[in-house]
Design a protein around this motif. Structure first.
Motif, PDB file in Angstrom:
ATOM      1  N   THR A 281      -4.341  -7.440   6.523  1.00 49.58           N
ATOM      2  CA  THR A 281      -2.978  -7.710   6.049  1.00 49.58           C
ATOM      3  C   THR A 281      -2.948  -8.136   4.590  1.00 49.58           C
ATOM      4  O   THR A 281      -1.894  -8.549   4.083  1.00 49.58           O
ATOM      5  CB  THR A 281      -2.340  -8.811   6.910  1.00 49.58           C
ATOM      6  N   LEU A 282      -4.080  -8.032   3.891  1.00 47.99           N
ATOM      7  CA  LEU A 282      -4.103  -8.403   2.481  1.00 47.99           C
ATOM      8  C   LEU A 282      -3.227  -7.472   1.652  1.00 47.99           C
ATOM      9  O   LEU A 282      -2.558  -7.907   0.705  1.00 47.99           O
ATOM     10  CB  LEU A 282      -5.547  -8.387   1.973  1.00 47.99           C
ATOM     11  N   ASP A 283      -3.207  -6.186   2.002  1.00 48.31           N
ATOM     12  CA  ASP A 283      -2.346  -5.243   1.277  1.00 48.31           C
ATOM     13  C   ASP A 283      -0.881  -5.635   1.403  1.00 48.31           C
ATOM     14  O   ASP A 283      -0.107  -5.519   0.432  1.00 48.31           O
ATOM     15  CB  ASP A 283      -2.562  -3.827   1.804  1.00 48.31           C
ATOM     16  N   ALA A 284      -0.479  -6.092   2.593  1.00 51.54           N
ATOM     17  CA  ALA A 284       0.912  -6.500   2.779  1.00 51.54           C
ATOM     18  C   ALA A 284       1.245  -7.711   1.923  1.00 51.54           C
ATOM     19  O   ALA A 284       2.355  -7.815   1.370  1.00 51.54           O
ATOM     20  CB  ALA A 284       1.168  -6.801   4.256  1.00 51.54           C
ATOM     21  N   LEU A 285       0.305  -8.649   1.778  1.00 51.58           N
ATOM     22  CA  LEU A 285       0.527  -9.802   0.922  1.00 51.58           C
ATOM     23  C   LEU A 285       0.699  -9.387  -0.532  1.00 51.58           C
ATOM     24  O   LEU A 285       1.602  -9.877  -1.228  1.00 51.58           O
ATOM     25  CB  LEU A 285      -0.652 -10.774   1.068  1.00 51.58           C
ATOM     26  N   VAL A 286      -0.142  -8.485  -0.981  1.00 48.05           N
ATOM     27  CA  VAL A 286      -0.032  -8.007  -2.369  1.00 48.05           C
ATOM     28  C   VAL A 286       1.293  -7.272  -2.573  1.00 48.05           C
ATOM     29  O   VAL A 286       1.980  -7.453  -3.596  1.00 48.05           O
ATOM     30  CB  VAL A 286      -1.236  -7.109  -2.701  1.00 48.05           C
ATOM     31  N   ALA A 287       1.675  -6.437  -1.612  1.00 45.20           N
ATOM     32  CA  ALA A 287       2.944  -5.716  -1.728  1.00 45.20           C
ATOM     33  C   ALA A 287       4.121  -6.685  -1.766  1.00 45.20           C
ATOM     34  O   ALA A 287       5.090  -6.488  -2.535  1.00 45.20           O
ATOM     35  CB  ALA A 287       3.094  -4.738  -0.562  1.00 45.20           C
ATOM     36  N   GLU A 288       4.070  -7.738  -0.976  1.00 45.26           N
ATOM     37  CA  GLU A 288       5.144  -8.729  -0.994  1.00 45.26           C
ATOM     38  C   GLU A 288       5.231  -9.414  -2.347  1.00 45.26           C
ATOM     39  O   GLU A 288       6.329  -9.641  -2.885  1.00 45.26           O
ATOM     40  CB  GLU A 288       4.891  -9.756   0.111  1.00 45.26           C
ATOM     41  N   SER A 289       4.071  -9.742  -2.933  1.00 53.08           N
ATOM     42  CA  SER A 289       4.070 -10.384  -4.250  1.00 53.08           C
ATOM     43  C   SER A 289       4.601  -9.432  -5.321  1.00 53.08           C
ATOM     44  O   SER A 289       5.321  -9.858  -6.238  1.00 53.08           O
ATOM     45  CB  SER A 289       2.655 -10.848  -4.600  1.00 53.08           C
ATOM     46  N   ARG A 290       4.274  -8.182  -5.207  1.00 56.53           N
ATOM     47  CA  ARG A 290       4.790  -7.209  -6.179  1.00 56.53           C
ATOM     48  C   ARG A 290       6.294  -7.064  -6.064  1.00 56.53           C
ATOM     49  O   ARG A 290       7.002  -6.941  -7.082  1.00 56.53           O
ATOM     50  CB  ARG A 290       4.091  -5.865  -5.969  1.00 56.53           C
ATOM     51  N   ARG A 291       6.807  -7.057  -4.835  1.00 56.97           N
ATOM     52  CA  ARG A 291       8.256  -6.968  -4.677  1.00 56.97           C
ATOM     53  C   ARG A 291       8.948  -8.194  -5.255  1.00 56.97           C
ATOM     54  O   ARG A 291      10.108  -8.127  -5.669  1.00 56.97           O
ATOM     55  CB  ARG A 291       8.607  -6.846  -3.195  1.00 56.97           C
ATOM     56  N   ALA A 292       8.235  -9.320  -5.248  1.00 55.60           N
ATOM     57  CA  ALA A 292       8.808 -10.540  -5.825  1.00 55.60           C
ATOM     58  C   ALA A 292       8.710 -10.567  -7.341  1.00 55.60           C
ATOM     59  O   ALA A 292       9.191 -11.511  -7.966  1.00 55.60           O
ATOM     60  CB  ALA A 292       8.102 -11.762  -5.258  1.00 55.60           C
ATOM     61  N   GLY A 293       8.116  -9.556  -7.957  1.00 49.53           N
ATOM     62  CA  GLY A 293       8.056  -9.467  -9.405  1.00 49.53           C
ATOM     63  C   GLY A 293       6.734  -9.862 -10.019  1.00 49.53           C
ATOM     64  O   GLY A 293       6.608  -9.884 -11.253  1.00 49.53           O
ATOM     65  N   THR A 294       5.734 -10.162  -9.224  1.00 49.74           N
ATOM     66  CA  THR A 294       4.423 -10.538  -9.745  1.00 49.74           C
ATOM     67  C   THR A 294       3.557  -9.291  -9.900  1.00 49.74           C
ATOM     68  O   THR A 294       3.494  -8.459  -8.987  1.00 49.74           O
ATOM     69  CB  THR A 294       3.725 -11.536  -8.802  1.00 49.74           C
ATOM     70  N   LYS A 295       2.917  -9.176 -11.042  1.00 45.95           N
ATOM     71  CA  LYS A 295       1.993  -8.061 -11.270  1.00 45.95           C
ATOM     72  C   LYS A 295       0.647  -8.414 -10.643  1.00 45.95           C
ATOM     73  O   LYS A 295       0.017  -9.402 -11.009  1.00 45.95           O
ATOM     74  CB  LYS A 295       1.820  -7.804 -12.767  1.00 45.95           C
ATOM     75  N   VAL A 296       0.234  -7.587  -9.693  1.00 46.99           N
ATOM     76  CA  VAL A 296      -1.000  -7.863  -8.958  1.00 46.99           C
ATOM     77  C   VAL A 296      -1.878  -6.625  -8.980  1.00 46.99           C
ATOM     78  O   VAL A 296      -1.396  -5.503  -8.727  1.00 46.99           O
ATOM     79  CB  VAL A 296      -0.710  -8.271  -7.502  1.00 46.99           C
TER      80      VAL A 296
END
Length: 410
Positions: A281-296
Motif C-alpha cells: 500500500t506504499l504506492d497508495a500513500l504516495v498517490a494520496e500525498s501527490r493528490r494533496a499537492g506534495t511532490k513525491v
C-alpha cells in the motif's frame, strides 16, 4: 484474617488441623463423603470389637464380658468426635484398648484419623503410644490362642500399617491440593499475561493513532494554512484544497471511531476490521500525498527472487516501512512545504531493507503546524522492536533525512 485462615483452603484436612479449642462455628459441616467415611470406620471398628468380644466372652466372667461390651460400644461411638478432637480421641481410645481389647478396632481407626490430619510429629507420638498399648495388652489381657511374641508382632504391624496408610492418604491429599493450587496460580498468571497483552495492544493502538491522525491532520493544517495565506488563489485550487480537507477530516473521523471502538471493546481484535497498511500500500500513500499537492519521488527496488518459494517481505516489516514513509511525508509537509520528497526503498532477502526519506530545505514561508515531536521517537522504537535501526537528522544540503534498516530474512 490471619495467615493460617488465608491458606486454610489448601488442604481438605485443614479443619482438623486447627487447634482443639477452636470455636465450633469455625469448622465446616461434614460433607456427604465425610459421613460415608465416618460410618464405614464406625462399622469396621464395631466389627473388630465384636470379634474381640467373642474371645473375651470365652475367657472371662459374664460381668467382665458385659463391661467389655459397654466399653467397646462407647469406644466406637467416640469415633464420631475424631474430626473435632482427633488427638484426644486417639489417646483415650489407645489407653482404653490396653485393658479392653474390644476397643482395639476403634483405637486403630482413631490412629488412622490422626495420621491423615495431623503433622508427622503428633502422629509418631500417638503411634508410639499405640505400640506400647498393644504390647501391654498382651500381658494384661492375654489371648491363649496366640503366643505372646506373635501377639506383640501383630500389634506392632497393625499399628505401622494403619499409620502408613493414613500418612499416604495425607500425602495424596496434599499433592492433589498442591496441583490444584498450581493450576489456580497458572490461571491467574494467564489472566495477568492476557491483561499485559491487552495493555501492550492499547499502547500499539495509541502509536497507530498518532501515526495515522498526524498524517490526516497535517493535511488539514497545511491546506487550511494555504487557504489562509492565499485568499486570492484560483477557484480550482481552492476547490481542490477544500476537497482534500474534507476527505482528510472524514478519514480522520473514521480512524478515531475505529480506535475508540477498539478501546471500548478490548475483547475484539485490536486491529479492527480495516486491513493494516503494508509495503503493497506504499504506492497508495504516495498517490494520496501527490493528490494533496506534495511532490513525491518513489524509488522502489526490491529483489524478490523467482519461483513460488521466493521469500516475501514480512507483513510486520512492510508495515514499518509504510509508517516510516508516512511519517517522513508528514514531516516534509509540516516543515518543508512545496519541496520534493524522495522515498527510497531497497533491499533483498538476507541483506535487509533500507528506507530513506529525504527532503531539501524549504525556500518559501513555512506555516506554523503544531506537533509533539513524538513521531520520529515512535518510529525509532518501532524499528528497534522489529530488529532494525533508524537514524534521522539534518541532511548536508540543509534538508532533513530519515534512514532506516530493517531485517528481511532469507
Amino acid at each position: 484474617m490471619t495467615r493460617t485462615d488465608r491458606h486454610a483452603w489448601l488442604l481438605p484436612s485443614a479443619m482438623a488441623d486447627t487447634p482443639a479449642d477452636s470455636p465450633p462455628g469455625r469448622r465446616p459441616r461434614r460433607t456427604v463423603r465425610d459421613w460415608v467415611v465416618d460410618t464405614l470406620l464406625f462399622l469396621l471398628a464395631a466389627f473388630v470389637g465384636l470379634l474381640a468380644a467373642e474371645t473375651t466372652d470365652q475367657l472371662n466372667s459374664d460381668a467382665v464380658a458385659f463391661a467389655d461390651q459397654i466399653v467397646g460400644a462407647a469406644a466406637c461411638s467416640a469415633l464420631w468426635l475424631r474430626r473435632r478432637r482427633p488427638v484426644a480421641v486417639a489417646v483415650v481410645l489407645t489407653v482404653v484398648s490396653t485393658v479392653a481389647p474390644v476397643a482395639g478396632g476403634a483405637a486403630l481407626a482413631a490412629l488412622f484419623g490422626v495420621a491423615v490430619r495431623r503433622p508427622f510429629r503428633e502422629t509418631a507420638i500417638i503411634g508410639g503410644i499405640a505400640v506400647a498399648s498393644s504390647t501391654a495388652q498382651v500381658f494384661l489381657r492375654p489371648d491363649p490362642s496366640l503366643h505372646p511374641a506373635v501377639a506383640v508382632v501383630i500389634g506392632i504391624v497393625l499399628t505401622l500399617l494403619v499409620t502408613a496408610w493414613g500418612m499416604l492418604v495425607r500425602s495424596r491429599r496434599q499433592l492433589v491440593e498442591a496441583l490444584r493450587e498450581r493450576a489456580h496460580r497458572a490461571e491467574a498468571e494467564a489472566e495477568l499475561r492476557a491483561e499485559q497483552a491487552q495493555r501492550l495492544a492499547r499502547e500499539a493502538i495509541a502509536r497507530e493513532m498518532h501515526d495515522v491522525l498526524a498524517h490526516r491532520l497535517t493535511l488539514l493544517s497545511v491546506h487550511a494554512g494555504a487557504l489562509e495565506f492565499r485568499p486570492d488563489a484560483p477557484p480550482a485550487q481552492v476547490a481542490r484544497a477544500a476537497g482534500v480537507i474534507r476527505d482528510s477530516a472524514h478519514e480522520a473521523l473514521q480512524d478515531l471511531r475505529e480506535i475508540i471502538g477498539v478501546l471500548r471493546a478490548p475483547g475484539e481484535g485490536a486491529e479492527g476490521d480495516r486491513p493494516q497498511p503494508t509495503l503493497a500500500t506504499l504506492d497508495a500513500l504516495v498517490a494520496e500525498s501527490r493528490r494533496a499537492g506534495t511532490k513525491v519521488v518513489l524509488d522502489l527496488d526490491l529483489d524478490l527472487g523467482t519461483g513460488d518459494d521466493a521469500p516475501a517481505v514480512p507483513a510486520a516489516i512492510g508495515r514499518t516501512v509504510y509508517r516510516i514513509a508516512q511519517e517522513g511525508l508528514t514531516n516534509a509537509r509540516k516543515h518543508a512545504p512545496g519541496t520534493e520528497v524522495t522515498v527510497t526503498v531497497r533491499g533483498r532477502p538476507g541483506d535487509g531493507l533500507t528506507v530513506d526519506v529525504h527532503n531539501p530545505a524549504s525556500t518559501g514561508p513555512v506555516p506554523h503546524v503544531p506537533g509533539s515531536g513524538q513521531g520520529l521517537i515512535g518510529l525509532t522504537e518501532r524499528a528497534t522492536l522489529a530488529g532494525g535501526r533508524l537514524e534521522h537528522g539534518p541532511a548536508p544540503d540543509g534538508g532533513f533525512a530519515v534512514h532506516a534498516w530493517l531485517p528481511w530474512p532469507s
